[in-house]
Structures are given as structure tokens and as C-alpha cells.
Motif scaffolding. Structure first.
Motif, PDB file in Angstrom:
ATOM      1  N   ARG A  89       0.848  -1.143   0.224  1.00  0.00           N
ATOM      2  CA  ARG A  89       0.194  -0.050  -0.131  1.00  0.00           C
ATOM      3  C   ARG A  89       0.945   1.275   0.031  1.00  0.00           C
ATOM      4  O   ARG A  89       0.227   2.271  -0.323  1.00  0.00           O
ATOM      5  N   GLY A  90       2.303   1.026   0.281  1.00  0.00           N
ATOM      6  CA  GLY A  90       2.913   2.260   0.237  1.00  0.00           C
ATOM      7  C   GLY A  90       3.011   2.936   1.647  1.00  0.00           C
ATOM      8  O   GLY A  90       3.648   4.098   1.808  1.00  0.00           O
ATOM      9  N   THR A  91       2.275   2.530   2.687  1.00  0.00           N
ATOM     10  CA  THR A  91       2.413   3.082   3.989  1.00  0.00           C
ATOM     11  C   THR A  91       3.459   3.065   4.399  1.00  0.00           C
ATOM     12  O   THR A  91       4.170   4.100   5.220  1.00  0.00           O
ATOM     13  N   LEU A  96       8.878   6.143   6.293  1.00  0.00           N
ATOM     14  CA  LEU A  96      10.229   6.386   6.303  1.00  0.00           C
ATOM     15  C   LEU A  96      10.684   7.710   6.177  1.00  0.00           C
ATOM     16  O   LEU A  96      11.732   8.267   6.324  1.00  0.00           O
ATOM     17  N   VAL A  97       9.740   8.703   5.672  1.00  0.00           N
ATOM     18  CA  VAL A  97      10.095  10.090   5.686  1.00  0.00           C
ATOM     19  C   VAL A  97       9.653  10.905   6.782  1.00  0.00           C
ATOM     20  O   VAL A  97      10.005  12.073   6.847  1.00  0.00           O
ATOM     21  N   SER A 101      10.756   6.125  14.884  1.00  0.00           N
ATOM     22  CA  SER A 101      11.936   5.430  14.996  1.00  0.00           C
ATOM     23  C   SER A 101      11.783   4.223  13.978  1.00  0.00           C
ATOM     24  O   SER A 101      10.825   3.598  13.923  1.00  0.00           O
ATOM     25  N   ARG A 102      12.985   3.891  13.464  1.00  0.00           N
ATOM     26  CA  ARG A 102      12.996   2.605  12.401  1.00  0.00           C
ATOM     27  C   ARG A 102      12.441   1.236  13.248  1.00  0.00           C
ATOM     28  O   ARG A 102      11.923   0.472  12.834  1.00  0.00           O
ATOM     29  N   ALA A 103      13.097   1.243  14.411  1.00  0.00           N
ATOM     30  CA  ALA A 103      12.708  -0.004  15.199  1.00  0.00           C
ATOM     31  C   ALA A 103      11.391  -0.092  15.594  1.00  0.00           C
ATOM     32  O   ALA A 103      10.791  -1.113  15.596  1.00  0.00           O
ATOM     33  N   ALA A 104      10.625   1.034  15.603  1.00  0.00           N
ATOM     34  CA  ALA A 104       9.145   1.211  16.384  1.00  0.00           C
ATOM     35  C   ALA A 104       8.438   0.745  15.056  1.00  0.00           C
ATOM     36  O   ALA A 104       7.372   0.004  15.268  1.00  0.00           O
ATOM     37  N   LEU A 105       8.944   0.840  13.888  1.00  0.00           N
ATOM     38  CA  LEU A 105       8.133   0.379  12.655  1.00  0.00           C
ATOM     39  C   LEU A 105       8.000  -1.096  12.464  1.00  0.00           C
ATOM     40  O   LEU A 105       7.007  -1.719  12.218  1.00  0.00           O
ATOM     41  N   MET A 106       9.008  -1.503  13.099  1.00  0.00           N
ATOM     42  CA  MET A 106       9.005  -3.120  13.161  1.00  0.00           C
ATOM     43  C   MET A 106       8.440  -3.825  14.265  1.00  0.00           C
ATOM     44  O   MET A 106       7.743  -4.755  14.234  1.00  0.00           O
ATOM     45  N   ASN A 107       8.863  -2.852  15.568  1.00  0.00           N
ATOM     46  CA  ASN A 107       8.495  -3.722  16.678  1.00  0.00           C
ATOM     47  C   ASN A 107       7.180  -3.483  17.212  1.00  0.00           C
ATOM     48  O   ASN A 107       6.393  -4.338  17.841  1.00  0.00           O
ATOM     49  N   ALA A 108       6.315  -2.481  16.493  1.00  0.00           N
ATOM     50  CA  ALA A 108       4.928  -2.446  16.913  1.00  0.00           C
ATOM     51  C   ALA A 108       4.103  -3.316  16.529  1.00  0.00           C
ATOM     52  O   ALA A 108       3.187  -3.922  17.468  1.00  0.00           O
TER      53      ALA A 108
END
Length: 259
Positions: A89-91, A96-97, A101-108
């Protein structure tokens, strides 16, 4: 982990939880299979405890932890599908912009799976109690079982996220999950006492994270808990969960470089 990362993780987790709450039918469906396992298998194999080795005279007592752990495994293994949907979906790229936190994007995703697993486990335990199951370990034993299920879900949820980042194909995730789910379940003590398994299956079960969660949970729920087993198997699960989260984060960095 910094305070900012924790705050971002919780914000992103809330976003995913709201998406689930908007689909109440999905919540009901996720409980249908555990109920089938619990009462269908509980009735079908209720006399198997007469063979001995189960540590109880009621198969339902033995089965409840098995269904809790299996449900945690089966639901968490599909976490990568959510990650893949975010990519399609491009979400994810839009996030990313942002300063999140990049870790939050995965850990959530993993945290959301953990919360869902905890709620699902409580429902299964309550249904087991209504069906006549007994929990001699009390609230402490049940808490250990739920924590073990959450740790197992974290392991496979993080692994599934990493898989979604790397393969980026639904068919691959479905194929791998289908291939792993039943072998991991039946090469454990989820439904059958270890003493009744063939020798080779007992050896495989000793290295199976699913069985670690079961041993930890059942040991804590016993009349006389074996805390040595709880700590050793729980510690192994915790270490594996940390490693899986690290792998998930590394796979996200690889994805980030590719876009």
C-alpha cells in the motif's frame, strides 16, 4: 532502547490495534479455531490420559496449555502478511520520511501480536475453566503460561516480519507458514505426552521452541511447580525472542536501503 523509541513503538502499536478493533469479525474468527481444538480434541482424546505420562487425570487440563501455545504460534506466524500489506500500500515507505523510529516500525507489529496473544490466551484459559479444566498452579502458573505464549509469539512474529521484508511475496509466506505450523506443533508436547512419543520425536521436541513454551507453562501450572524448568525454558525463549527481534530490525534496514 531510548524513550523516544518506546513512545514511537506504543504509538504505532495503537495504530495497529485500532485497525483490528474496526474489524470485530476478525477477532471472533481468531477464536473459532482454538475453541475447536479445545473442545473437539478434548472430547476425542479424553481417555488417552489413561496411558499415563500426562501428569493429570483430565486430558482437558493437559490440553489447555497446548491450545494456548498453538494459538500463539499460528497467529504470530502471519505477522509478515501485515508487513507485506504495508509495503504494497506504500504506507511503510511514507513512514520512512517521518521522524518515527525505524525500530518502532518493526516492533509495533510484534507488540500488537503480543497483546492479541495475551487476550486470546486469557479467553482460552477461561473457556477451559468453564469446560471443567483445573489449574493447580493458580494465577502464577497461568501468568507464566501467558508470558511463555507471548515470548513464543514474539519469536515467530519477528521472524515472520523479517520474512515479509526479505521475500515480499504472499505465496512464499503462506508456503513457509503452512510447512512449519503443523510440524512445530506435533513435534512438541502440545497434544501428547513426551513419554509416549517415539525416541526421535522426543529428541526433536527438546530443541523445539514450541515445546519450550509448553514445558515452561505446564511446569508452572503444576501442583508442585518445577521453577528450574520454567527458568531454563523461559530463558531460552527470551534469548530466541531477542535474536528474532534483532533479525527483524536488520531485515528492515536491508529493505530501507533497497527503496
Amino acid at each position: 532502547m531510548s524513550t523516544a523509541t518506546l513512545n514511537h513503538t506504543w504509538y504505532m502499536t495503537q495504530r495497529q490495534l485500532m485497525a483490528i478493533l474496526r474489524q470485530p469479525a476478525f477477532l471472533v474468527i481468531t477464536l473459532v479455531q482454538p475453541v475447536i481444538w479445545l473442545f473437539l480434541f478434548g472430547s476425542l482424546f479424553r481417555r488417552v490420559v489413561e496411558l499415563g505420562g500426562f501428569g493429570t487425570t483430565s486430558y482437558l487440563d493437559y490440553l489447555v496449555p497446548g491450545v494456548v501455545v498453538m494459538s500463539a504460534l499460528s497467529s504470530s506466524m502471519w505477522a509478515g502478511m501485515g508487513t507485506l500489506e504495508e509495503i504494497e500500500r506504500g504506507t511503510l515507505n511514507r513512514f520512512l520520511v517521518t521522524p518515527v523510529s525505524r525500530a518502532a516500525l518493526m516492533n509495533a507489529n510484534v507488540v500488537q501480536q503480543g497483546i492479541s496473544t495475551a487476550l486470546q490466551s486469557v479467553v482460552i484459559v477461561l473457556l477451559g475453566k468453564l469446560g471443567g479444566a483445573d489449574y493447580p498452579g493458580g494465577a502464577t502458573g497461568l501468568l507464566v503460561l501467558v508470558v511463555a505464549a507471548i515470548l513464543l509469539g514474539t519469536v515467530f512474529g519477528a521472524f515472520s516480519n523479517a520474512l515479509g521484508m526479505l521475500v515480499r511475496q504472499r505465496e512464499s509466506i503462506i508456503g513457509i507458514n503452512t510447512f512449519l505450523l503443523l510440524p512445530l506443533t506435533f513435534l512438541s508436547s502440545a497434544f501428547m505426552a513426551v513419554t509416549l512419543m517415539p525416541s526421535w520425536m522426543r529428541h526433536v521436541a527438546a530443541f523445539n521452541p514450541v515445546n519450550w513454551a509448553l514445558v515452561a507453562g505446564r511446569s508452572a501450572m503444576a501442583t508442585d511447580p518445577d521453577w528450574g524448568l520454567v527458568l531454563s525454558r523461559g530463558g531460552a525463549l527470551l534469548a530466541l525472542a531477542v535474536a528474532a527481534l534483532w533479525l527483524s530490525t536488520r531485515s528492515f534496514r536491508a529493505y530501507q536501503k533497497s527503496v
